[in-house]
Design a protein around this motif. Sequence first.
Motif, PDB file in Angstrom:
ATOM      1  N   GLY A  52       0.422  -1.267   0.358  1.00 18.57           N
ATOM      2  CA  GLY A  52      -0.013   0.215  -0.169  1.00 18.57           C
ATOM      3  C   GLY A  52       0.713   1.024   0.059  1.00 18.57           C
ATOM      4  O   GLY A  52       0.457   1.816  -0.347  1.00 18.57           O
ATOM      5  N   ILE A  53       1.870   1.422   1.147  1.00 19.83           N
ATOM      6  CA  ILE A  53       2.831   2.161   1.050  1.00 19.83           C
ATOM      7  C   ILE A  53       3.283   2.713  -0.618  1.00 19.83           C
ATOM      8  O   ILE A  53       2.886   3.318  -1.115  1.00 19.83           O
ATOM      9  N   ILE A  54       4.245   1.210  -1.116  1.00 20.39           N
ATOM     10  CA  ILE A  54       4.285   1.689  -2.851  1.00 20.39           C
ATOM     11  C   ILE A  54       3.311   2.216  -3.514  1.00 20.39           C
ATOM     12  O   ILE A  54       3.670   3.014  -4.819  1.00 20.39           O
ATOM     13  N   GLU A  55       1.992   1.751  -3.743  1.00 21.25           N
ATOM     14  CA  GLU A  55       1.222   2.273  -4.273  1.00 21.25           C
ATOM     15  C   GLU A  55       0.836   3.210  -4.332  1.00 21.25           C
ATOM     16  O   GLU A  55       0.272   4.413  -4.962  1.00 21.25           O
ATOM     17  N   GLU A  56       0.382   4.301  -2.604  1.00 17.95           N
ATOM     18  CA  GLU A  56       0.546   5.369  -2.462  1.00 17.95           C
ATOM     19  C   GLU A  56       1.796   6.305  -3.134  1.00 17.95           C
ATOM     20  O   GLU A  56       1.464   7.800  -3.631  1.00 17.95           O
ATOM     21  N   MET A  57       2.802   5.699  -3.220  1.00 18.42           N
ATOM     22  CA  MET A  57       3.762   6.487  -3.982  1.00 18.42           C
ATOM     23  C   MET A  57       4.059   7.045  -4.836  1.00 18.42           C
ATOM     24  O   MET A  57       4.137   7.938  -5.276  1.00 18.42           O
ATOM     25  N   GLN A  58       3.702   6.137  -6.093  1.00 16.35           N
ATOM     26  CA  GLN A  58       3.076   5.664  -7.379  1.00 16.35           C
ATOM     27  C   GLN A  58       2.066   6.645  -7.588  1.00 16.35           C
ATOM     28  O   GLN A  58       2.450   7.635  -8.351  1.00 16.35           O
ATOM     29  N   LYS A  59       1.149   6.718  -6.520  1.00 17.16           N
ATOM     30  CA  LYS A  59      -0.065   8.009  -6.904  1.00 17.16           C
ATOM     31  C   LYS A  59       0.598   9.431  -6.904  1.00 17.16           C
ATOM     32  O   LYS A  59       0.022  10.321  -7.662  1.00 17.16           O
ATOM     33  N   GLN A  60       1.478   9.532  -5.753  1.00 13.34           N
ATOM     34  CA  GLN A  60       1.822  10.352  -5.756  1.00 13.34           C
ATOM     35  C   GLN A  60       2.840  10.914  -6.631  1.00 13.34           C
ATOM     36  O   GLN A  60       3.009  12.164  -7.507  1.00 13.34           O
ATOM     37  N   PHE A  61       3.669  10.057  -7.083  1.00 16.67           N
ATOM     38  CA  PHE A  61       4.237  10.551  -8.840  1.00 16.67           C
ATOM     39  C   PHE A  61       3.527  11.144  -9.464  1.00 16.67           C
ATOM     40  O   PHE A  61       4.514  11.600 -10.097  1.00 16.67           O
ATOM     41  N   MET A  62       2.679  10.529 -10.065  1.00 21.61           N
ATOM     42  CA  MET A  62       2.271  10.428 -10.836  1.00 21.61           C
ATOM     43  C   MET A  62       1.398  11.633 -10.987  1.00 21.61           C
ATOM     44  O   MET A  62       1.219  12.653 -11.937  1.00 21.61           O
ATOM     45  N   LYS A  63       0.852  12.373 -10.199  1.00 23.92           N
ATOM     46  CA  LYS A  63       0.379  13.574  -9.678  1.00 23.92           C
ATOM     47  C   LYS A  63       1.083  14.944 -10.169  1.00 23.92           C
ATOM     48  O   LYS A  63       1.459  15.375 -10.753  1.00 23.92           O
ATOM     49  N   THR A  64       2.829  14.097  -9.643  1.00 24.81           N
ATOM     50  CA  THR A  64       3.491  15.098  -9.780  1.00 24.81           C
ATOM     51  C   THR A  64       4.366  14.966 -11.508  1.00 24.81           C
ATOM     52  O   THR A  64       4.635  16.038 -11.963  1.00 24.81           O
ATOM     53  N   ALA A  65       4.762  13.863 -12.107  1.00 24.92           N
ATOM     54  CA  ALA A  65       5.301  14.023 -13.337  1.00 24.92           C
ATOM     55  C   ALA A  65       3.842  14.915 -14.270  1.00 24.92           C
ATOM     56  O   ALA A  65       3.868  15.543 -15.109  1.00 24.92           O
ATOM     57  N   GLU A  66       2.266  15.009 -13.567  1.00 25.30           N
ATOM     58  CA  GLU A  66       1.299  15.593 -14.955  1.00 25.30           C
ATOM     59  C   GLU A  66       1.522  17.042 -14.330  1.00 25.30           C
ATOM     60  O   GLU A  66       1.933  17.480 -15.391  1.00 25.30           O
ATOM     61  N   HIS A  67       1.572  17.494 -13.119  1.00 22.14           N
ATOM     62  CA  HIS A  67       2.228  18.482 -12.977  1.00 22.14           C
ATOM     63  C   HIS A  67       3.263  19.322 -13.726  1.00 22.14           C
ATOM     64  O   HIS A  67       3.921  20.548 -13.919  1.00 22.14           O
ATOM     65  N   LEU A  68       4.618  17.926 -13.997  1.00 22.09           N
ATOM     66  CA  LEU A  68       5.799  18.866 -14.619  1.00 22.09           C
ATOM     67  C   LEU A  68       5.531  18.535 -16.199  1.00 22.09           C
ATOM     68  O   LEU A  68       6.394  18.855 -17.236  1.00 22.09           O
ATOM     69  N   GLY A  69       4.739  18.140 -16.585  1.00 17.60           N
ATOM     70  CA  GLY A  69       3.927  18.049 -17.944  1.00 17.60           C
ATOM     71  C   GLY A  69       4.728  17.355 -18.199  1.00 17.60           C
ATOM     72  O   GLY A  69       4.751  17.270 -19.838  1.00 17.60           O
ATOM     73  N   ILE A  70       5.173  15.918 -18.010  1.00 17.40           N
ATOM     74  CA  ILE A  70       5.366  14.471 -18.645  1.00 17.40           C
ATOM     75  C   ILE A  70       4.711  13.935 -18.158  1.00 17.40           C
ATOM     76  O   ILE A  70       3.572  13.728 -17.731  1.00 17.40           O
ATOM     77  N   ASN A  71       5.068  12.071 -18.513  1.00 14.29           N
ATOM     78  CA  ASN A  71       3.460  10.793 -18.545  1.00 14.29           C
ATOM     79  C   ASN A  71       3.530  10.089 -17.324  1.00 14.29           C
ATOM     80  O   ASN A  71       3.207  10.004 -16.453  1.00 14.29           O
ATOM     81  N   GLY A  72       5.485   9.879 -16.813  1.00 14.89           N
ATOM     82  CA  GLY A  72       6.025   9.260 -16.407  1.00 14.89           C
ATOM     83  C   GLY A  72       5.284   7.866 -15.945  1.00 14.89           C
ATOM     84  O   GLY A  72       6.814   6.643 -15.174  1.00 14.89           O
ATOM     85  N   SER A  73       4.875   7.389 -16.629  1.00 19.36           N
ATOM     86  CA  SER A  73       5.033   5.681 -16.899  1.00 19.36           C
ATOM     87  C   SER A  73       4.802   5.444 -18.294  1.00 19.36           C
ATOM     88  O   SER A  73       4.943   4.296 -18.474  1.00 19.36           O
ATOM     89  N   ASN A  74       4.822   6.263 -18.705  1.00 17.86           N
ATOM     90  CA  ASN A  74       5.353   5.496 -20.723  1.00 17.86           C
ATOM     91  C   ASN A  74       6.260   6.079 -20.554  1.00 17.86           C
ATOM     92  O   ASN A  74       6.813   7.692 -21.258  1.00 17.86           O
TER      93      ASN A  74
END
Length: 203
Positions: A52-74
């Motif tokens: 669950g910790i890893i999943e939450e970290m991934q969610k937070q990273f994706m929000k940051t990636a979107e804010h920076l204008g990148i995909n983050g997972s592709n």
Amino acid sequence: MNTKEKIINEALTLFSEKGYANVFVGEIAQKVGIKAPSLYKHFKNKRAIFDGIIEEMQKQFMKTAEHLGINGSNAKADGDTYTKISEEASIKIGLGLFQYYLHDEYNQRFRKMLTIEQFHDKELAALYTKQYVDDPLSYQGIMMGMMVSAGAFKTDNVDIMTLQFYAPFYLLLTLCDREPEREEEATKILIAHIKQFNQLYRR
């Protein structure tokens, strides 16, 4: 913060302070202010909390990636983005990711936990390598390869070019974990690093 979020948050704090192996479910429940049976309504065991910790970290990273204008997972999508952006924009993204990993509390505590456990738990040692070495190099390697194929960058060895780009980020991240007062120095180095990297490799 709901109960599930509290469990994840308190567990990560305990893991970072005592190490994963030395924390028990009852201890996590006590920190949250609930009984162990209530905790099991949300997570079936300690490993599920860890996941669950890893999943939450991934969610937070994706929000940051979107804010920076990148995909983050592709990586291919991000390779296309980096091919087209200016040096100034690439610096903004690079520093944004560095500051995210440095200051995000989940990432701070997660790195601390893995740093402690890498000498005691082979599985967590492997996770440390995957999280901070293998996965970043693989992802950025795909991006770099795309930029070379698109004619935006030049190199005879994409793997070495990728390593040269990523290594200073990881080195300075771990430095600032130990000595946070050196963040300003690290930021200046990273800006100079990105500029020099572009001078060496960008067409």
